[in-house]
Write a protein that holds these residues in place. Sequence first.
Motif, PDB file in Angstrom:
ATOM      1  N   ARG A 223      10.873 -23.754   6.188  1.00  0.00           N
ATOM      2  CA  ARG A 223       9.976 -22.784   6.808  1.00  0.00           C
ATOM      3  C   ARG A 223      10.341 -21.365   6.415  1.00  0.00           C
ATOM      4  NH1 ARG A 223      13.445 -24.111  11.056  1.00  0.00           N
ATOM      5  NH2 ARG A 223      14.406 -22.332  12.140  1.00  0.00           N
ATOM      6  N   HIS A 224      11.558 -21.173   5.877  1.00  0.00           N
ATOM      7  CA  HIS A 224      11.983 -19.849   5.459  1.00  0.00           C
ATOM      8  C   HIS A 224      11.535 -19.516   4.042  1.00  0.00           C
ATOM      9  CE1 HIS A 224      14.388 -19.836   9.077  1.00  0.00           C
ATOM     10  NE2 HIS A 224      15.012 -20.936   8.700  1.00  0.00           N
TER      11      HIS A 224
ATOM     12  N   SER B 207       9.254 -18.570   0.808  1.00  0.00           N
ATOM     13  CA  SER B 207       8.059 -17.767   0.569  1.00  0.00           C
ATOM     14  C   SER B 207       7.022 -18.624  -0.143  1.00  0.00           C
ATOM     15  CB  SER B 207       8.399 -16.541  -0.290  1.00  0.00           C
ATOM     16  OG  SER B 207       9.315 -15.698   0.381  1.00  0.00           O
TER      17      SER B 207
ATOM     18  N   GLU C  37       4.550 -18.673  14.459  1.00  0.00           N
ATOM     19  CA  GLU C  37       4.786 -17.802  13.301  1.00  0.00           C
ATOM     20  C   GLU C  37       3.777 -18.143  12.232  1.00  0.00           C
ATOM     21  OE1 GLU C  37       8.727 -16.481  11.096  1.00  0.00           O
ATOM     22  OE2 GLU C  37       7.959 -18.341  10.213  1.00  0.00           O
TER      23      GLU C  37
ATOM     24  N   LEU D  59       2.593 -17.412   8.280  1.00  0.00           N
ATOM     25  CA  LEU D  59       2.944 -16.930   6.940  1.00  0.00           C
ATOM     26  C   LEU D  59       1.653 -16.706   6.165  1.00  0.00           C
ATOM     27  CD1 LEU D  59       4.996 -16.366   4.647  1.00  0.00           C
ATOM     28  CD2 LEU D  59       5.027 -18.845   4.210  1.00  0.00           C
TER      29      LEU D  59
ATOM     30  N   ASN E   6       2.912 -13.148   1.756  1.00  0.00           N
ATOM     31  CA  ASN E   6       4.270 -13.466   2.202  1.00  0.00           C
ATOM     32  C   ASN E   6       4.740 -12.616   3.385  1.00  0.00           C
ATOM     33  OD1 ASN E   6       5.262 -15.773   0.823  1.00  0.00           O
ATOM     34  ND2 ASN E   6       5.261 -14.586  -1.068  1.00  0.00           N
ATOM     35  N   SER E   7       3.810 -11.973   4.064  1.00  0.00           N
ATOM     36  CA  SER E   7       4.150 -11.332   5.331  1.00  0.00           C
ATOM     37  C   SER E   7       4.205 -12.407   6.405  1.00  0.00           C
ATOM     38  CB  SER E   7       3.102 -10.277   5.694  1.00  0.00           C
ATOM     39  OG  SER E   7       1.838 -10.895   5.921  1.00  0.00           O
ATOM     40  N   ARG E   8       5.043 -12.184   7.401  1.00  0.00           N
ATOM     41  CA  ARG E   8       5.172 -13.119   8.521  1.00  0.00           C
ATOM     42  C   ARG E   8       4.821 -12.400   9.807  1.00  0.00           C
ATOM     43  NH1 ARG E   8       8.265 -17.890   7.279  1.00  0.00           N
ATOM     44  NH2 ARG E   8       8.927 -17.806   5.106  1.00  0.00           N
ATOM     45  N   SER E   9       3.988 -13.046  10.627  1.00  0.00           N
ATOM     46  CA  SER E   9       3.567 -12.473  11.907  1.00  0.00           C
ATOM     47  C   SER E   9       3.987 -13.404  13.030  1.00  0.00           C
ATOM     48  CB  SER E   9       2.046 -12.285  11.948  1.00  0.00           C
ATOM     49  OG  SER E   9       1.623 -11.369  10.960  1.00  0.00           O
TER      50      SER E   9
ATOM     51  N   THR F  93       4.098 -21.842  10.406  1.00  0.00           N
ATOM     52  CA  THR F  93       5.390 -22.428  10.018  1.00  0.00           C
ATOM     53  C   THR F  93       6.120 -23.037  11.206  1.00  0.00           C
ATOM     54  OG1 THR F  93       6.494 -20.292  10.308  1.00  0.00           O
ATOM     55  CG2 THR F  93       5.665 -20.840   8.092  1.00  0.00           C
TER      56      THR F  93
END
Length: 441
Positions: free
Chosen positions: A26-27, A29, A140, A142, A146-149, A174
């Motif tokens: 999940r980490h 990109s 979360e 993605l 590749n920004s994560r919110s 994710t």
Amino acid sequence: MAQSQRYRSWGRAIHSMQQPLWLHSRHDSLPTDWADGSTTALPYGNGRSYGDSCLNPNGYALPTRQLNHFIDFNPQTGLLSCEAGVLLDAILQLTLPQGWFLSVTPGTRFVTVGGAIANDVHGKNHHKVGSFGHHVTELELLRSDNSRSLCTPTHQAALFRATLGGLGLTGLITRATLQLRPVHNPWLAAETVRFSDLGHFFELAAESDRDYEYTVAWIDCASQGKRLGRGLFMRGNHAPAQSAAPPCYRSRSATFPLTPPLSLVNQLSLTLFNQLYYHKQWSERVAMVQHYEPFFYPLDGILEWNRLYGPKGFYQYQCVIPMQGSYEAVRELLQTISASGMGSFLAVLKVCGEIAPAGLLSFPLAGATLALDFPNRGAALERLFERLDTIVSHYGGRLYPAKDGRMPAALFQQGYPEWQLFSQWLDPHFSSAFWRRVTER
């Protein structure tokens, strides 16, 4: 890059070639070389969507099943955090022995958490607790840049609401945190009531919604005349701690062994099955203590049951009609289906509650929802669907995107008036066959 693969929806009537883009953590990109504007991607969970909302022909698929790790579980509060590819079945295996159950579950436990959120699935207790999205406390997302919110009901709330029921089009979920509900054991105090017609169903629903957390009915869609809408009404509550000793239960499942050359669902088998199933119990009312698996997931007892419809597959037609006019609309729908001779083994009728939808494109609304499976019979089936569409549209209803594979754009846009507001939250590099079909024509 990986070679293109064939991806199927659960109905097996629709499939597409897509190139998978694997994420192993999940980490990770997202790859950047695909997001050049010439093609699109779409998350793909366990393939349990019936139509084309999970497919992105000639584009990329983002398989999520390898994102299947639990992150945290608090047995004191029932808050569970996990990756998006975790199956609901895995959650139950972990949390039920510790006294916690899913707050909302659809009719199969083999869907991923990400898929349950993206389709904002509902269950037999919608009238009490709403849909799956009402019990997501955090997720979360993605995006293709590749920004994560990190989204919650109060932080990034608009994006959160767009993602609940957002069909995977706002980005890749994710991980998520879910609020589970406490239970004493895996058993339910259940009851099945045989009813004689559609009016009797609505009486039972009104009576049962007050006292039962879970309600749903099977309809004999081959019946006509005075018997139109007859069926079996199932209702239940989680069993109390000091309930009577439950029966022994051993989880069993078989696999439908092969795809027959022709659909096994035809008018003869349908009529025979409906007659036998309606009369499966001698008494009008049967009470029992029942394990959660057959109560919630009867079809999961036969893995790959979708093969019985043959190589052409099947379509499911699920609509919801606002409460005012729901009796008349369901009656017209059942009359039209019965007259066509193209009924369904699976005909499910339920009354949804008045809880406001969790997402902009969430399917449930206060009213009656009817779901039926039909063998893929090409043009003849499409003509039936067009007649059903006319009834749904006339009564202000809408179809369920997670089950749909052919709804016209006009019917979608009428049924989901917030679709243009939702469009503002689309990831520019995410798309699906469903979305292009209902918005670009």
